[in-house]
Design an enzyme around this catalytic site. Structure first.
Site, PDB file in Angstrom:
ATOM      1  N   GLY A   1       0.827  -1.215   0.000  1.00 35.08           N
ATOM      2  CA  GLY A   1       0.000   0.000   0.000  1.00 35.08           C
ATOM      3  C   GLY A   1       0.860   1.264   0.000  1.00 35.08           C
ATOM      4  O   GLY A   1       2.081   1.201   0.038  1.00 35.08           O
TER       5      GLY A   1
ATOM      6  N   ASP B   1      -3.936 -12.236   3.736  1.00 36.21           N
ATOM      7  CA  ASP B   1      -5.247 -11.594   3.631  1.00 36.21           C
ATOM      8  C   ASP B   1      -5.820 -11.429   5.038  1.00 36.21           C
ATOM      9  O   ASP B   1      -6.098 -12.426   5.718  1.00 36.21           O
ATOM     10  CB  ASP B   1      -6.161 -12.473   2.759  1.00 36.21           C
ATOM     11  CG  ASP B   1      -7.528 -11.845   2.548  1.00 36.21           C
ATOM     12  OD1 ASP B   1      -7.787 -10.753   3.114  1.00 36.21           O
ATOM     13  OD2 ASP B   1      -8.338 -12.443   1.819  1.00 36.21           O
TER      14      ASP B   1
ATOM     15  N   ALA C   1      -5.460  -1.953   5.307  1.00 34.90           N
ATOM     16  CA  ALA C   1      -6.836  -1.603   5.659  1.00 34.90           C
ATOM     17  C   ALA C   1      -7.694  -1.617   4.406  1.00 34.90           C
ATOM     18  O   ALA C   1      -7.173  -1.535   3.293  1.00 34.90           O
ATOM     19  CB  ALA C   1      -6.889  -0.214   6.297  1.00 34.90           C
TER      20      ALA C   1
ATOM     21  N   THR D   1      -7.403   6.788  11.310  1.00 34.12           N
ATOM     22  CA  THR D   1      -7.766   7.870  10.397  1.00 34.12           C
ATOM     23  C   THR D   1      -8.466   9.051  11.077  1.00 34.12           C
ATOM     24  O   THR D   1      -9.136   8.864  12.105  1.00 34.12           O
ATOM     25  CB  THR D   1      -8.706   7.282   9.308  1.00 34.12           C
ATOM     26  OG1 THR D   1      -9.223   8.345   8.521  1.00 34.12           O
ATOM     27  CG2 THR D   1      -9.863   6.505   9.906  1.00 34.12           C
ATOM     28  N   ASP D   2      -8.346  10.204  10.442  1.00 33.19           N
ATOM     29  CA  ASP D   2      -9.098  11.400  10.858  1.00 33.19           C
ATOM     30  C   ASP D   2     -10.603  11.196  10.643  1.00 33.19           C
ATOM     31  O   ASP D   2     -11.415  11.928  11.199  1.00 33.19           O
ATOM     32  CB  ASP D   2      -8.613  12.631  10.071  1.00 33.19           C
ATOM     33  CG  ASP D   2      -8.613  12.428   8.564  1.00 33.19           C
ATOM     34  OD1 ASP D   2      -8.336  11.295   8.111  1.00 33.19           O
ATOM     35  OD2 ASP D   2      -8.896  13.385   7.819  1.00 33.19           O
TER      36      ASP D   2
ATOM     37  N   TYR E   1     -16.684   3.334   6.934  1.00 28.63           N
ATOM     38  CA  TYR E   1     -15.220   3.286   7.022  1.00 28.63           C
ATOM     39  C   TYR E   1     -14.768   3.808   8.398  1.00 28.63           C
ATOM     40  O   TYR E   1     -14.009   3.128   9.102  1.00 28.63           O
ATOM     41  CB  TYR E   1     -14.616   4.135   5.892  1.00 28.63           C
ATOM     42  CG  TYR E   1     -13.125   4.368   6.002  1.00 28.63           C
ATOM     43  CD1 TYR E   1     -12.205   3.340   5.801  1.00 28.63           C
ATOM     44  CD2 TYR E   1     -12.629   5.644   6.295  1.00 28.63           C
ATOM     45  CE1 TYR E   1     -10.830   3.571   5.898  1.00 28.63           C
ATOM     46  CE2 TYR E   1     -11.262   5.874   6.379  1.00 28.63           C
ATOM     47  CZ  TYR E   1     -10.373   4.843   6.181  1.00 28.63           C
ATOM     48  OH  TYR E   1      -9.015   5.079   6.283  1.00 28.63           O
TER      49      TYR E   1
ATOM     50  N   LYS F   1     -13.001   1.692  11.394  1.00 24.68           N
ATOM     51  CA  LYS F   1     -11.650   2.042  11.860  1.00 24.68           C
ATOM     52  C   LYS F   1     -11.677   2.338  13.370  1.00 24.68           C
ATOM     53  O   LYS F   1     -10.755   1.960  14.092  1.00 24.68           O
ATOM     54  CB  LYS F   1     -11.106   3.243  11.085  1.00 24.68           C
ATOM     55  CG  LYS F   1     -10.819   2.988   9.601  1.00 24.68           C
ATOM     56  CD  LYS F   1      -9.649   2.034   9.359  1.00 24.68           C
ATOM     57  CE  LYS F   1      -8.312   2.636   9.679  1.00 24.68           C
ATOM     58  NZ  LYS F   1      -7.190   1.730   9.336  1.00 24.68           N
TER      59      LYS F   1
END
Ligand SMILES: NC(=O)c1ccc[n+]([C@@H]2O[C@H](COP(=O)([O-])OP(=O)(O)OC[C@H]3O[C@@H](n4cnc5c(N)ncnc54)[C@H](OP(=O)(O)O)[C@@H]3O)[C@@H](O)[C@H]2O)c1
Length: 290
Positions: free
Chosen positions: A10, A35, A59, A100-101, A124, A128
């Protein structure tokens, strides 16, 4: 120190692989090699290895797809990180997990601190946040690093899409009423080793480049840097687009998700560099024709 990186193919994971290869005893798994949706395989493969630090940069990051594939989002972004934390506990290793924000609702108008209440407005963000909770519930000094608007050379992001569009078209627009801060993968790779030690920085940590901007300002700065670097562009000015015009988006996104890096500065005595400097550095290194 033995380090294992997940999500090695990624944008962030590949940058960490590249930057740590020379300095650390390093192994990595990309999506095909491991995976996270196959928890038995995760337990089998990682359980058989020895390491001190496990970095999870993998992710399900497609924000719109998470809305329609909710179960998969929760499996990869929430359940799997919990399993990773358990595996780390068995080995007395530290898990560094990225978040994440988008765990915030975006209603605040000052940088979000680690103490601010998360209130995701997308599947999402919900998945998270659940992943963060599962990691921290394992209580072994694990670290959750929340980042925003990640860019770097290993996989195209918003900034690369804007440059590409400006190379093809004269007219370019970007959203002018959504605020956060770009974060350069190189700068994440630079700050992270301060936290490899189990005794340093467990819990949640925000990291981003310094300052704040809209996507329009971000794109305009990137095009200005391209101009300085001699990159030929057809489009030079980025027009304003309203968030409300993004009718093709499935998921809601926070309008304001600037992350405060005060805790990072307090813990390390270092400050993240300004986002404009980070973007200029990226463009000079990877786009410059001079
Ligand atoms: N990008 C951003 O702007 C941003 C902003 C805030 C936070 N973050 C967080 O930062 C971290 C790194 O994101 P990134 O920007 O590097 O995103 P990315 O380029 O999409 O990288 C995520 C990686 O995870 C892999 N992956 C997806 N499903 C998987 C699975 N089931 N098993 C194993 N690997 C799987 C992807 O592989 P495939 O591509 O092959 O599916 C990809 O290589 C993530 O935790 C993300 O939530 C990113």
């Amino acid at each position: 120190m033995k380090i294992v990186i997940l999500g090695a193919g990624g944008r962030l994971g590949a940058a960490l692989m590249r930057e740590y290869r020379e300095k650390h005893d390093l192994s990595g798994f990309n999506h095909t090699q491991l995976d996270l949706a196959n928890l038995d395989d995760v337990r089998g493969k990682l359980g058989a290895m020895n390491f001190d630090v496990l970095i999870n940069a993998a992710a399900f990051t497609n924000v719109d797809a998470c809305e329609t594939e909710r179960d998969r989002a929760f499996l990869i972004n929430a359940e799997a990180p919990g399993v990773l934390a358990e595996i780390c506990n068995e080995k007395d290793a530290k898990l560094i997990h990225f978040s994440t924000d988008y765990v915030f609702d975006g209603e605040k108008r000052a940088p979000y601190t680690e103490e601010d209440q998360a209130n995701p407005i997308s599947a999402y963000g919900e998945s998270k946040l659940a992943g963060e909770k599962n990691v921290l519930a394992a209580e072994n000094g694990h670290l959750v690093v929340r980042v925003s608007w990640v860019f770097g050379p290993d996989r195209p992001s918003f900034v690369d899409a804007m440059i590409k569009r400006a190379q093809q078209d004269e007219k370019i627009d970007a959203i002018s009423d959504k605020f956060s801060t770009p974060t350069y993968t190189h700068d994440i790779a630079d700050m992270l080793p301060d936290f490899f030690d189990r005794r340093v920085g467990g819990g949640i940590l925000h990291f981003a480049n310094a300052g704040k901007c809209t996507w329009q300002e971000y794109a305009q700065w990137a095009l200005d840097c391209c101009g300085d670097a001699g990159v030929p562009l057809k489009g030079k000015t980025v027009g304003a687009l309203k968030l409300s015009k993004m009718t093709n988006w499935v998921a809601r996104r926070p309008v304001y998700s600037v992350l405060s890096t005060a805790k990072y500065a307090e813990l390390t005595g270092r400050a993240s560099r300004a986002w404009r400097d980070a973007v200029a550095d990226y463009i000079t290194r990877f786009y410059s024709k001079k």
